[in-house]
Design a protein around this motif. Structure first.
Motif, PDB file in Angstrom:
ATOM      1  N   MET A 285     -21.659 -23.124 -34.368  1.00  0.00           N
ATOM      2  CA  MET A 285     -20.613 -22.149 -34.288  1.00  0.00           C
ATOM      3  C   MET A 285     -20.158 -22.032 -32.826  1.00  0.00           C
ATOM      4  SD  MET A 285     -20.609 -18.151 -35.490  1.00  0.00           S
ATOM      5  CE  MET A 285     -22.340 -18.169 -35.664  1.00  0.00           C
ATOM      6  N   THR A 286     -18.870 -22.137 -32.584  1.00  0.00           N
ATOM      7  CA  THR A 286     -18.310 -22.049 -31.248  1.00  0.00           C
ATOM      8  C   THR A 286     -17.753 -20.644 -31.027  1.00  0.00           C
ATOM      9  OG1 THR A 286     -17.700 -24.374 -31.364  1.00  0.00           O
ATOM     10  CG2 THR A 286     -16.674 -23.071 -29.645  1.00  0.00           C
ATOM     11  N   VAL A 287     -18.095 -20.056 -29.899  1.00  0.00           N
ATOM     12  CA  VAL A 287     -17.616 -18.725 -29.548  1.00  0.00           C
ATOM     13  C   VAL A 287     -16.567 -18.874 -28.449  1.00  0.00           C
ATOM     14  CG1 VAL A 287     -18.268 -16.456 -28.664  1.00  0.00           C
ATOM     15  CG2 VAL A 287     -19.839 -17.712 -30.140  1.00  0.00           C
ATOM     16  N   TYR A 288     -15.406 -18.244 -28.647  1.00  0.00           N
ATOM     17  CA  TYR A 288     -14.304 -18.337 -27.693  1.00  0.00           C
ATOM     18  C   TYR A 288     -14.024 -16.992 -27.039  1.00  0.00           C
ATOM     19  CZ  TYR A 288     -13.156 -22.884 -29.668  1.00  0.00           C
ATOM     20  OH  TYR A 288     -13.210 -24.192 -30.086  1.00  0.00           O
ATOM     21  N   CYS A 289     -13.545 -17.056 -25.800  1.00  0.00           N
ATOM     22  CA  CYS A 289     -13.051 -15.888 -25.073  1.00  0.00           C
ATOM     23  C   CYS A 289     -11.601 -16.173 -24.683  1.00  0.00           C
ATOM     24  CB  CYS A 289     -13.868 -15.652 -23.809  1.00  0.00           C
ATOM     25  SG  CYS A 289     -15.564 -15.193 -24.118  1.00  0.00           S
ATOM     26  N   TYR A 290     -10.872 -15.119 -24.407  1.00  0.00           N
ATOM     27  CA  TYR A 290      -9.471 -15.240 -24.025  1.00  0.00           C
ATOM     28  C   TYR A 290      -9.256 -14.598 -22.664  1.00  0.00           C
ATOM     29  CZ  TYR A 290      -8.763 -16.769 -28.772  1.00  0.00           C
ATOM     30  OH  TYR A 290      -8.834 -17.483 -29.937  1.00  0.00           O
ATOM     31  N   LEU A 291      -8.439 -15.258 -21.838  1.00  0.00           N
ATOM     32  CA  LEU A 291      -8.123 -14.740 -20.513  1.00  0.00           C
ATOM     33  C   LEU A 291      -6.618 -14.556 -20.397  1.00  0.00           C
ATOM     34  CD1 LEU A 291     -10.465 -17.188 -20.023  1.00  0.00           C
ATOM     35  CD2 LEU A 291     -10.396 -16.089 -17.824  1.00  0.00           C
ATOM     36  N   ASP A 292      -6.209 -13.428 -19.881  1.00  0.00           N
ATOM     37  CA  ASP A 292      -4.804 -13.141 -19.589  1.00  0.00           C
ATOM     38  C   ASP A 292      -4.612 -13.445 -18.105  1.00  0.00           C
ATOM     39  OD1 ASP A 292      -2.280 -12.099 -19.160  1.00  0.00           O
ATOM     40  OD2 ASP A 292      -2.749 -10.103 -19.915  1.00  0.00           O
ATOM     41  N   VAL A 293      -3.850 -14.493 -17.803  1.00  0.00           N
ATOM     42  CA  VAL A 293      -3.741 -15.003 -16.435  1.00  0.00           C
ATOM     43  C   VAL A 293      -2.286 -14.961 -15.970  1.00  0.00           C
ATOM     44  CG1 VAL A 293      -4.166 -16.983 -14.939  1.00  0.00           C
ATOM     45  CG2 VAL A 293      -5.696 -16.540 -16.854  1.00  0.00           C
ATOM     46  N   GLU A 294      -2.091 -14.482 -14.737  1.00  0.00           N
ATOM     47  CA  GLU A 294      -0.749 -14.397 -14.156  1.00  0.00           C
ATOM     48  C   GLU A 294      -0.696 -15.201 -12.857  1.00  0.00           C
ATOM     49  OE1 GLU A 294       2.505 -11.009 -12.788  1.00  0.00           O
ATOM     50  OE2 GLU A 294       0.471 -10.405 -13.314  1.00  0.00           O
ATOM     51  N   LEU A 295       0.420 -15.882 -12.639  1.00  0.00           N
ATOM     52  CA  LEU A 295       0.642 -16.676 -11.436  1.00  0.00           C
ATOM     53  C   LEU A 295       1.565 -15.911 -10.494  1.00  0.00           C
ATOM     54  CD1 LEU A 295       0.709 -19.293  -9.713  1.00  0.00           C
ATOM     55  CD2 LEU A 295       2.517 -20.116 -11.253  1.00  0.00           C
ATOM     56  N   LYS A 296       1.131 -15.746  -9.253  1.00  0.00           N
ATOM     57  CA  LYS A 296       1.947 -15.118  -8.210  1.00  0.00           C
ATOM     58  C   LYS A 296       2.257 -16.172  -7.157  1.00  0.00           C
ATOM     59  CE  LYS A 296       1.801 -10.739  -9.452  1.00  0.00           C
ATOM     60  NZ  LYS A 296       2.959  -9.916  -9.683  1.00  0.00           N
ATOM     61  N   LEU A 297       3.549 -16.376  -6.888  1.00  0.00           N
ATOM     62  CA  LEU A 297       3.998 -17.391  -5.930  1.00  0.00           C
ATOM     63  C   LEU A 297       4.615 -16.743  -4.705  1.00  0.00           C
ATOM     64  CD1 LEU A 297       5.729 -19.630  -8.588  1.00  0.00           C
ATOM     65  CD2 LEU A 297       3.778 -20.316  -7.219  1.00  0.00           C
ATOM     66  N   ARG A 298       4.431 -17.375  -3.555  1.00  0.00           N
ATOM     67  CA  ARG A 298       5.068 -16.872  -2.340  1.00  0.00           C
ATOM     68  C   ARG A 298       6.583 -17.077  -2.411  1.00  0.00           C
ATOM     69  NH1 ARG A 298       2.770 -18.699   3.217  1.00  0.00           N
ATOM     70  NH2 ARG A 298       1.162 -17.244   2.572  1.00  0.00           N
ATOM     71  N   ASP A 299       7.015 -18.222  -2.910  1.00  0.00           N
ATOM     72  CA  ASP A 299       8.449 -18.515  -3.031  1.00  0.00           C
ATOM     73  C   ASP A 299       8.730 -18.943  -4.469  1.00  0.00           C
ATOM     74  OD1 ASP A 299      11.086 -19.192  -2.744  1.00  0.00           O
ATOM     75  OD2 ASP A 299      10.765 -20.668  -1.162  1.00  0.00           O
ATOM     76  N   GLU A 300       9.141 -18.007  -5.280  1.00  0.00           N
ATOM     77  CA  GLU A 300       9.294 -18.264  -6.710  1.00  0.00           C
ATOM     78  C   GLU A 300      10.482 -19.157  -7.050  1.00  0.00           C
ATOM     79  OE1 GLU A 300       8.954 -14.829  -9.131  1.00  0.00           O
ATOM     80  OE2 GLU A 300       7.264 -14.061  -7.984  1.00  0.00           O
ATOM     81  N   ASP A 301      11.470 -19.237  -6.180  1.00  0.00           N
ATOM     82  CA  ASP A 301      12.670 -20.019  -6.467  1.00  0.00           C
ATOM     83  C   ASP A 301      12.435 -21.531  -6.416  1.00  0.00           C
ATOM     84  OD1 ASP A 301      14.083 -17.667  -6.768  1.00  0.00           O
ATOM     85  OD2 ASP A 301      14.717 -17.626  -4.664  1.00  0.00           O
ATOM     86  N   LYS A 302      11.413 -21.965  -5.698  1.00  0.00           N
ATOM     87  CA  LYS A 302      11.172 -23.397  -5.538  1.00  0.00           C
ATOM     88  C   LYS A 302      10.278 -23.997  -6.620  1.00  0.00           C
ATOM     89  CE  LYS A 302      11.774 -23.468  -0.548  1.00  0.00           C
ATOM     90  NZ  LYS A 302      11.146 -23.804   0.730  1.00  0.00           N
ATOM     91  N   ALA A 303       9.589 -23.177  -7.374  1.00  0.00           N
ATOM     92  CA  ALA A 303       8.622 -23.678  -8.352  1.00  0.00           C
ATOM     93  C   ALA A 303       9.263 -23.909  -9.716  1.00  0.00           C
ATOM     94  CB  ALA A 303       7.476 -22.691  -8.503  1.00  0.00           C
ATOM     95  N   VAL A 304       8.790 -24.934 -10.389  1.00  0.00           N
ATOM     96  CA  VAL A 304       9.138 -25.196 -11.781  1.00  0.00           C
ATOM     97  C   VAL A 304       7.915 -24.790 -12.593  1.00  0.00           C
ATOM     98  CG1 VAL A 304       9.770 -26.945 -13.474  1.00  0.00           C
ATOM     99  CG2 VAL A 304      10.616 -27.119 -11.114  1.00  0.00           C
ATOM    100  N   VAL A 305       8.006 -23.633 -13.235  1.00  0.00           N
ATOM    101  CA  VAL A 305       6.854 -23.101 -13.967  1.00  0.00           C
ATOM    102  C   VAL A 305       7.052 -23.376 -15.455  1.00  0.00           C
ATOM    103  CG1 VAL A 305       5.442 -21.076 -14.452  1.00  0.00           C
ATOM    104  CG2 VAL A 305       6.556 -21.314 -12.223  1.00  0.00           C
ATOM    105  N   THR A 306       6.230 -24.281 -15.956  1.00  0.00           N
ATOM    106  CA  THR A 306       6.246 -24.612 -17.378  1.00  0.00           C
ATOM    107  C   THR A 306       4.817 -24.443 -17.900  1.00  0.00           C
ATOM    108  OG1 THR A 306       5.700 -26.944 -17.049  1.00  0.00           O
ATOM    109  CG2 THR A 306       8.064 -26.347 -17.008  1.00  0.00           C
ATOM    110  N   PRO A 307       4.654 -24.362 -19.211  1.00  0.00           N
ATOM    111  CA  PRO A 307       3.292 -24.272 -19.747  1.00  0.00           C
ATOM    112  C   PRO A 307       2.406 -25.439 -19.292  1.00  0.00           C
ATOM    113  CG  PRO A 307       4.880 -23.782 -21.469  1.00  0.00           C
ATOM    114  CD  PRO A 307       5.658 -24.243 -20.271  1.00  0.00           C
ATOM    115  N   ALA A 308       2.966 -26.625 -19.250  1.00  0.00           N
ATOM    116  CA  ALA A 308       2.187 -27.808 -18.858  1.00  0.00           C
ATOM    117  C   ALA A 308       1.732 -27.729 -17.402  1.00  0.00           C
ATOM    118  CB  ALA A 308       3.004 -29.073 -19.089  1.00  0.00           C
TER     119      ALA A 308
END
Length: 100
Positions: free
Chosen positions: A1-24
């Protein structure tokens, strides 16, 4: 039996306009950190992005209970996302472990 946990994770960027944020890219950054800090074993951590909000740069990760500590550590140690200074925040971790 496999037991799973879930994490709620947020990304904070210094310069948000330059990043391409995708699920991958979001998940890939965490997987790269796991492999970088924990080697081949860290790279084999069973990690799944089950939900992702691109606008908020936030995702819900599912990880096996035995890899929870390793995953939280790897997330905390990420300092760059696409060469942009950043930090990831673990907002919440599931206290109720779900069994599958």
């Amino acid at each position: 039996m496999t037991v799973y946990c879930y994490l709620d994770v947020e990304l904070k960027l210094r310069d948000e306009d330059k990043a391409v944020v995708t699920p991958a890219y979001f998940l890939g950054s965490i997987e790269d950190s796991l492999q970088s800090f924990f080697g081949e074993i860290g790279g084999q951590t069973d990690l799944e992005l089950v939900k992702f909000d691109k606008n908020r740069k936030r995702g819900i990760l599912r990880v096996q209970d035995e890899f929870l500590s390793r995953t939280r550590t790897a997330i905390t140690l990420i300092g760059h996302f696409q060469d942009i200074p950043c930090h990831f925040i673990v907002k919440e971790t599931s206290e109720k472990k779900l069994e599958f």
